[in-house]
Design an enzyme around this catalytic site. Structure first.
Site, mmCIF file in Angstrom:
data_model
loop_
_atom_site.group_PDB
_atom_site.id
_atom_site.type_symbol
_atom_site.label_atom_id
_atom_site.label_comp_id
_atom_site.label_asym_id
_atom_site.label_seq_id
_atom_site.Cartn_x
_atom_site.Cartn_y
_atom_site.Cartn_z
ATOM 1 N N SER A 252 0.835 -1.197 0.000
ATOM 2 C CA SER A 252 0.000 0.000 0.000
ATOM 3 C C SER A 252 0.868 1.245 0.000
ATOM 4 C CB SER A 252 -0.918 -0.020 1.224
ATOM 5 O OG SER A 252 -0.614 1.048 2.085
ATOM 6 N N LYS A 253 0.332 2.265 -0.643
ATOM 7 C CA LYS A 253 1.132 3.475 -0.771
ATOM 8 C C LYS A 253 1.347 4.154 0.580
ATOM 9 C CE LYS A 253 -1.490 7.537 -2.171
ATOM 10 N NZ LYS A 253 -2.184 8.259 -3.169
ATOM 11 N N ARG A 254 0.608 3.732 1.584
ATOM 12 C CA ARG A 254 0.815 4.274 2.930
ATOM 13 C C ARG A 254 2.163 3.839 3.498
ATOM 14 N NH1 ARG A 254 -3.401 5.128 7.223
ATOM 15 N NH2 ARG A 254 -4.625 6.716 6.202
#
Ligand code: GLU
Length: 500
Positions: A252-254
């Site tokens: 995830s880009k998080r």
């Protein structure tokens, strides 16, 4: 039957590595069978879709060497290939279903839906829409229409029975109809939902195999019901293993750099990156790890697709990249390749004005600018905790900065400057003595360098975001409890509870 596959990205962000991963398998499968590979742009989310993201998708697919036989830019017999240009087709098909009694107008208001949710939560009853308008009489419908109430069109999902399909990788999958909501097909603004547009297009574009990520498997029973309502034969479904981060959770880009451009800008070779991505969901006979696209096309076998998630291991990627570097770039080509990557005239033309008055000798150039040319910044506590900021405060500031830049959808230097000033106010810290050194530390791993905001422009959003994530990790990360508090503070713009 001709094999026809497609990749159907939504242009709502920079091209995710998962899109390239899925595109590769669709391409390989189609070419193995002498079929066609299509590109369709699913831009039904009018608010979040942007033309620049669509262009980014083309660019990233081309970067790893993929071309498509049909698509918005190259045309084809079943166009248009951009969903926003197909709205009339969806409206017509939905109204056909409505007339056939397989769908219905639902006038339920957002307030009524919210109340339904609340009651279901309290009573532990079935979540979702309670089908209150499924059997309205013609008079009731006319009454609502006369009042000018807006409506959506929902599918009449069978109340009993099961939806069953055979996934080419996972085998037989079934879901009880009773668990499936009367899904919305056409929204109140007369735009289709993802489910409807996806199915209608796969039918119209004669897609034979839908090869997509595991995250869509729960949508597939809904899709099958739409196929059945229309009387269409569903395609073969192939759900591929998810890409996972090193923590075993969905990439995830998080937490991870997920933009394909990050890898391009960090100096990975497209052939190596392509090879690495195919390894994620597949194993070649003999566990061969380095192979060309043509070799994989020739030898492709669905049986060798993995079932469980595939870990996106950067060390593996680096190793594969090194193999390509050694074997496919002769020594005399190395400097031209490195120059083209990071030392090209266009980039240097932008960098020189930033350093002209800041170096005393040419020998100072690297001291000042090394951070543009490395993937491995050497962080220290001292660099990331200026003036004794606590590590968790620095990490929280950097995380908040990511949210701010994302919300502004503007990762320029000017935007960074505005956010930096706001961060100083929100966290009650000094702009010049704390925020600015923290940002120098994060982006340059240095106390000094060329002007911060202009340098950020040159570094670009993809590497900039990755550095923010790396710095947060170096600082010890943010616990999920603190992340929740931080998010609440960010939304309410009140950080007092976190600043003590
Ligand atoms: N628009 C969906 C996406 O963004 C397509 C999913 C599918 O392949 O059906 O991935």
């Amino acid at each position: 039957m001709q094999v026809r596959t497609r990749i159907a990205p939504s242009p709502t962000g920079y091209p995710h590595v998962g899109t390239l991963y899925m595109a590769l398998f669709n391409y390989i499968f189609a070419k193995h069978h002498g079929g066609k590979f299509l590109l369709r742009i699913e831009d039904t989310d009018q608010k979040r879709s942007r033309p620049e993201y669509e262009i980014g998708t083309y660019e990233s697919l081309k970067w790893i060497g993929l071309t498509w036989d049909e698509g918005p830019d190259v045309g084809g017999p079943y166009g248009p290939y951009r969903q926003s240009e197909r709205t009339e087709i969806y409206r017509k098909t939905v109204y056909d279903l409505l007339r056939a009694g397989k769908a219905y107008k639902c006038f339920t208001t957002p307030e009524e839906l919210a109340e339904m949710r609340l009651v279901a939560q309290k009573t532990g009853g079935r979540q979702g829409y309670d089908r209150r308008h499924r059997n309205l009489s013609q008079e009731e419908i006319e009454k609502f229409e006369a009042q000018g109430r807006s409506f959506v069109i929902r599918l009449k999902v069978p109340l009993t029975g099961e939806v069953v399909f055979e996934d080419a990788v996972k085998g037989r999958i079934s879901a009880p109809c009773a668990d499936i909501d009367d899904q919305v097909l056409l929204k109140s603004d007369a735009f289709p939902t993802y489910h409807l547009a996806n199915v209608v297009d796969d039918v119209e574009m004669k897609i034979s195999h839908v090869i997509r990520g595991d995250e869509w498997i729960s949508s597939t029973p809904k899709h099958i019901l739409i196929y059945e309502a229309f009387g269409f034969k569903p395609p073969t479904f192939v759900h591929m293993p998810l890409l996972l981060g090193m923590d075993g959770k969905k990439l995830s880009k998080r937490k991870n750099p997920t933009s394909a451009f990050f890898y391009k800008e960090s100096g990975y070779l497209p052939e190596a990156f392509r090879n690495f991505l195919t390894l994620m969901g597949y194993s070649m006979p003999g566990d061969k790890e380095i192979y060309s696209l043509d070799e994989m096309i020739e030898r492709f076998d669905l049986k060798r697709v993995g079932i469980s998630g595939a870990v996106f291991d950067m060390k593996k990627l680096d190793w594969i990249n090194q193999q390509y570097l050694i074997n496919s770039i002769p020594e005399n080509q190395l400097w031209p390749r490195i120059r083209e990557w990071g030392f090209n005239d266009a980039f240097m033309g932008k960098l020189m004005p930033l350093i002209h008055t800041r170096i005393k000798t040419f020998g100072d150039f690297m001291d000042l600018c090394h951070f543009f040319f490395t993937n491995h910044l050497r962080y220290t506590q001292e660099l990331l905790c200026p003036k004794g900021l606590k590590p968790e405060t620095s990490a929280s500031i950097l995380q908040t900065l990511i949210w701010m830049l994302d919300d502004r959808e503007d990762w320029s230097g000017t935007s960074l400057e505005l956010c930096a000033k706001e961060l100083a106010d929100l966290f009650g810290v000094n702009f010049k003595k704390e925020i600015i050194p923290l940002l120098f530390g994060t982006f340059m791993a240095s106390h000094f360098g060329p002007p911060l905001f202009d340098s950020f422009n040159l570094l670009g959003q993809h590497r900039g975001r990755a550095r923010l994530l790396q710095a947060i990790e170096f600082l010890g990360g943010i616990s999920s409890k603190r992340l929740k508090l931080l998010e609440e503070a960010y939304l309410s713009k009140n950080f007092s509870a976190l600043c003590s």
